[in-house]
Design a protein around this motif. Sequence first.
Motif, PDB file in Angstrom:
ATOM      1  N   GLY A 108       0.705  -1.121  -0.075  1.00 59.63           N
ATOM      2  CA  GLY A 108      -0.026   0.061  -0.010  1.00 59.63           C
ATOM      3  C   GLY A 108       0.858   1.227   0.031  1.00 59.63           C
ATOM      4  N   PRO A 109       0.267   2.438  -0.345  1.00 58.10           N
ATOM      5  CA  PRO A 109       0.956   3.864  -0.061  1.00 58.10           C
ATOM      6  C   PRO A 109       2.051   3.826   1.076  1.00 58.10           C
ATOM      7  CG  PRO A 109      -1.347   4.001  -0.636  1.00 58.10           C
ATOM      8  CD  PRO A 109      -1.328   2.551  -0.371  1.00 58.10           C
ATOM      9  N   ASN A 110       1.354   3.506   1.933  1.00 54.72           N
ATOM     10  CA  ASN A 110       2.123   3.645   3.348  1.00 54.72           C
ATOM     11  C   ASN A 110       3.384   2.782   3.475  1.00 54.72           C
ATOM     12  OD1 ASN A 110       0.234   5.529   3.896  1.00 54.72           O
ATOM     13  ND2 ASN A 110      -1.141   4.220   5.138  1.00 54.72           N
ATOM     14  N   HIS A 111       3.403   1.768   2.726  1.00 57.93           N
ATOM     15  CA  HIS A 111       4.420   0.941   2.988  1.00 57.93           C
ATOM     16  C   HIS A 111       5.561   0.864   1.887  1.00 57.93           C
ATOM     17  CE1 HIS A 111       0.845  -1.629   4.278  1.00 57.93           C
ATOM     18  NE2 HIS A 111       1.631  -1.627   5.351  1.00 57.93           N
ATOM     19  N   CYS A 112       5.269   1.872   0.858  1.00 52.93           N
ATOM     20  CA  CYS A 112       6.206   1.944  -0.135  1.00 52.93           C
ATOM     21  C   CYS A 112       6.962   3.170  -0.137  1.00 52.93           C
ATOM     22  CB  CYS A 112       5.811   1.816  -1.484  1.00 52.93           C
ATOM     23  SG  CYS A 112       4.895   0.153  -1.764  1.00 52.93           S
ATOM     24  N   GLU A 113       8.222   3.341  -0.466  1.00 54.15           N
ATOM     25  CA  GLU A 113       8.996   4.624  -0.321  1.00 54.15           C
ATOM     26  C   GLU A 113      10.080   4.253  -1.597  1.00 54.15           C
ATOM     27  OE1 GLU A 113      11.376   4.651   3.063  1.00 54.15           O
ATOM     28  OE2 GLU A 113      12.900   3.204   2.429  1.00 54.15           O
ATOM     29  N   TYR A 114      10.257   5.589  -2.365  1.00 52.01           N
ATOM     30  CA  TYR A 114      11.132   5.546  -3.405  1.00 52.01           C
ATOM     31  C   TYR A 114      12.709   5.373  -2.977  1.00 52.01           C
ATOM     32  CZ  TYR A 114      14.206   8.153  -6.564  1.00 52.01           C
ATOM     33  OH  TYR A 114      15.262   8.353  -7.487  1.00 52.01           O
ATOM     34  N   PHE A 115      13.289   4.255  -4.033  1.00 50.32           N
ATOM     35  CA  PHE A 115      14.538   3.709  -3.668  1.00 50.32           C
ATOM     36  C   PHE A 115      15.422   4.336  -4.556  1.00 50.32           C
ATOM     37  CE2 PHE A 115      17.614   0.511  -3.828  1.00 50.32           C
ATOM     38  CZ  PHE A 115      18.110   0.580  -2.472  1.00 50.32           C
ATOM     39  N   THR A 116      15.237   4.221  -5.840  1.00 48.66           N
ATOM     40  CA  THR A 116      16.376   4.495  -6.883  1.00 48.66           C
ATOM     41  C   THR A 116      15.918   4.882  -8.247  1.00 48.66           C
ATOM     42  OG1 THR A 116      18.708   4.670  -7.415  1.00 48.66           O
ATOM     43  CG2 THR A 116      17.349   2.531  -7.467  1.00 48.66           C
ATOM     44  N   ARG A 117      16.470   5.774  -8.900  1.00 50.01           N
ATOM     45  CA  ARG A 117      16.045   5.754 -10.549  1.00 50.01           C
ATOM     46  C   ARG A 117      17.245   5.427 -11.119  1.00 50.01           C
ATOM     47  NH1 ARG A 117      12.746   9.751 -12.086  1.00 50.01           N
ATOM     48  NH2 ARG A 117      12.912  10.069 -14.308  1.00 50.01           N
ATOM     49  N   LEU A 118      16.964   4.295 -12.242  1.00 51.93           N
ATOM     50  CA  LEU A 118      17.897   3.986 -13.078  1.00 51.93           C
ATOM     51  C   LEU A 118      17.804   4.541 -14.604  1.00 51.93           C
ATOM     52  CD1 LEU A 118      17.936   0.331 -12.130  1.00 51.93           C
ATOM     53  CD2 LEU A 118      19.532   2.113 -11.032  1.00 51.93           C
ATOM     54  N   ILE A 119      18.694   5.001 -14.999  1.00 45.91           N
ATOM     55  CA  ILE A 119      18.427   5.650 -16.704  1.00 45.91           C
ATOM     56  C   ILE A 119      19.450   5.046 -17.427  1.00 45.91           C
ATOM     57  CG2 ILE A 119      18.261   7.635 -17.882  1.00 45.91           C
ATOM     58  CD1 ILE A 119      17.696   9.103 -15.414  1.00 45.91           C
ATOM     59  N   TRP A 120      19.256   4.501 -18.531  1.00 46.54           N
ATOM     60  CA  TRP A 120      20.095   3.985 -19.528  1.00 46.54           C
ATOM     61  C   TRP A 120      19.909   4.777 -20.864  1.00 46.54           C
ATOM     62  CZ3 TRP A 120      17.913   0.301 -16.295  1.00 46.54           C
ATOM     63  CH2 TRP A 120      18.722  -0.358 -15.467  1.00 46.54           C
ATOM     64  N   THR A 121      20.838   5.313 -21.523  1.00 46.16           N
ATOM     65  CA  THR A 121      20.619   6.225 -22.543  1.00 46.16           C
ATOM     66  C   THR A 121      21.690   5.769 -23.825  1.00 46.16           C
ATOM     67  OG1 THR A 121      22.319   7.853 -21.521  1.00 46.16           O
ATOM     68  CG2 THR A 121      19.774   8.088 -21.385  1.00 46.16           C
ATOM     69  N   THR A 122      22.599   5.019 -23.532  1.00 48.80           N
ATOM     70  CA  THR A 122      23.821   4.646 -24.451  1.00 48.80           C
ATOM     71  C   THR A 122      23.431   3.408 -25.111  1.00 48.80           C
ATOM     72  OG1 THR A 122      25.159   6.082 -23.111  1.00 48.80           O
ATOM     73  CG2 THR A 122      26.215   4.688 -24.877  1.00 48.80           C
ATOM     74  N   SER A 123      23.464   3.311 -26.355  1.00 53.33           N
ATOM     75  CA  SER A 123      23.433   2.068 -27.211  1.00 53.33           C
ATOM     76  C   SER A 123      22.265   1.285 -26.740  1.00 53.33           C
ATOM     77  CB  SER A 123      24.774   1.221 -27.197  1.00 53.33           C
ATOM     78  OG  SER A 123      25.838   2.243 -27.541  1.00 53.33           O
ATOM     79  N   LEU A 124      21.045   1.883 -26.528  1.00 56.33           N
ATOM     80  CA  LEU A 124      19.910   0.970 -25.845  1.00 56.33           C
ATOM     81  C   LEU A 124      19.695  -0.445 -26.761  1.00 56.33           C
ATOM     82  CD1 LEU A 124      17.564   2.888 -24.019  1.00 56.33           C
ATOM     83  CD2 LEU A 124      18.622   0.859 -23.503  1.00 56.33           C
ATOM     84  N   CYS A 125      19.694  -0.220 -28.214  1.00 54.45           N
ATOM     85  CA  CYS A 125      19.348  -1.011 -29.053  1.00 54.45           C
ATOM     86  C   CYS A 125      20.237  -2.162 -28.937  1.00 54.45           C
ATOM     87  CB  CYS A 125      19.319  -0.647 -30.416  1.00 54.45           C
ATOM     88  SG  CYS A 125      17.786   0.347 -30.951  1.00 54.45           S
ATOM     89  N   GLU A 126      21.625  -1.969 -28.730  1.00 54.78           N
ATOM     90  CA  GLU A 126      22.555  -3.126 -28.698  1.00 54.78           C
ATOM     91  C   GLU A 126      22.280  -3.741 -27.117  1.00 54.78           C
ATOM     92  OE1 GLU A 126      22.867  -0.142 -29.797  1.00 54.78           O
ATOM     93  OE2 GLU A 126      24.716  -0.238 -31.401  1.00 54.78           O
ATOM     94  N   LEU A 127      22.194  -2.854 -26.396  1.00 59.82           N
ATOM     95  CA  LEU A 127      21.919  -3.535 -25.002  1.00 59.82           C
ATOM     96  C   LEU A 127      20.710  -4.207 -24.789  1.00 59.82           C
ATOM     97  CD1 LEU A 127      22.589  -0.376 -22.185  1.00 59.82           C
ATOM     98  CD2 LEU A 127      24.132  -2.521 -22.775  1.00 59.82           C
ATOM     99  N   ALA A 128      19.741  -3.893 -25.523  1.00 54.35           N
ATOM    100  CA  ALA A 128      18.638  -4.558 -25.405  1.00 54.35           C
ATOM    101  C   ALA A 128      18.545  -6.157 -25.653  1.00 54.35           C
ATOM    102  CB  ALA A 128      17.211  -4.069 -26.093  1.00 54.35           C
TER     103      ALA A 128
END
Length: 204
Positions: free
Chosen positions: A99-119
């Motif tokens: 529920g909303p009271n149980h969860c907290e933001y933990f982290t954000r991950l962003i990939w921007t380089t060569s994503l097609c290859e990474l995929a």
Amino acid sequence: MRFKNGFEIHCRLQWAGRVFLVLLLPSVLAKTASKTKMSMKYYDIKACDNVVHYFRILKLDYRMFDGADFIDADCYVGVDVKYLKVMNVLLYRCLGGVGPNHCEYFTRLIWTTSLCELATAKSMLWTPLVDKITPTFRCPYKAGFHQVRNATLDLSSFEKQGFRLPWEKYIWKVHCQVSNELDQIGLCFNGTFEVRRVLVRKDS
Ligand SMILES: *[C@@H]1O[C@H](CO)[C@@H](O)[C@H](O)[C@H]1NC(C)=O
Ligand SMILES: *[C@@H]1O[C@H](CO)[C@@H](O)[C@H](O)[C@H]1NC(C)=O
């Protein structure tokens, strides 16, 4: 940092401050074979409702195999993709419920380089999902229907790349968004998952 295969993985993490992590490709670390396997349990995967996007989940089933969940899904992606520009992942950790009271933001991950290859690279977090997509995923990509059968995520690979998060302590909520070269969001979903670490024989 540059590796033999010629592409870099940059992933931006935000914990207390902002840290830039350069992920090592799994091939570099292949020697560190682990004796445990991380098995996934999935709950409640849904297409996003907070942004305009082109991703529809038509059917979603889970099957259990060897104590882990695998996903069967029929999806529709309503945009062409020349190349993948950004993948954004938000992670929330939840203790004692989701529920909303149980969860907290933990982290954000962003990939921007060569994503097609990474995929489509091997030994990535998403390899056991991308490999199970029919028709086969590659860039450029044509809008259309896709089937995913018996898919999962490979958190063990992710750990080998440096993401040793306290997976077993929490239930996790993830928000994942992938956009194309025109900033159209072709994939957007929220999911909830749990992780269990199970022992496997060393030679298996
Ligand atoms: C589903 O995937 C698991 C793990 O990759 C595999 O062991 C199992 O044989 C697969 N099941 C089917 C029905 O393809
Ligand atoms: C999905 O996650 C986003 C970002 O955390 C949130 O704004 C949105 O309300 C969520 N939607 C669903 C259907 O859970």
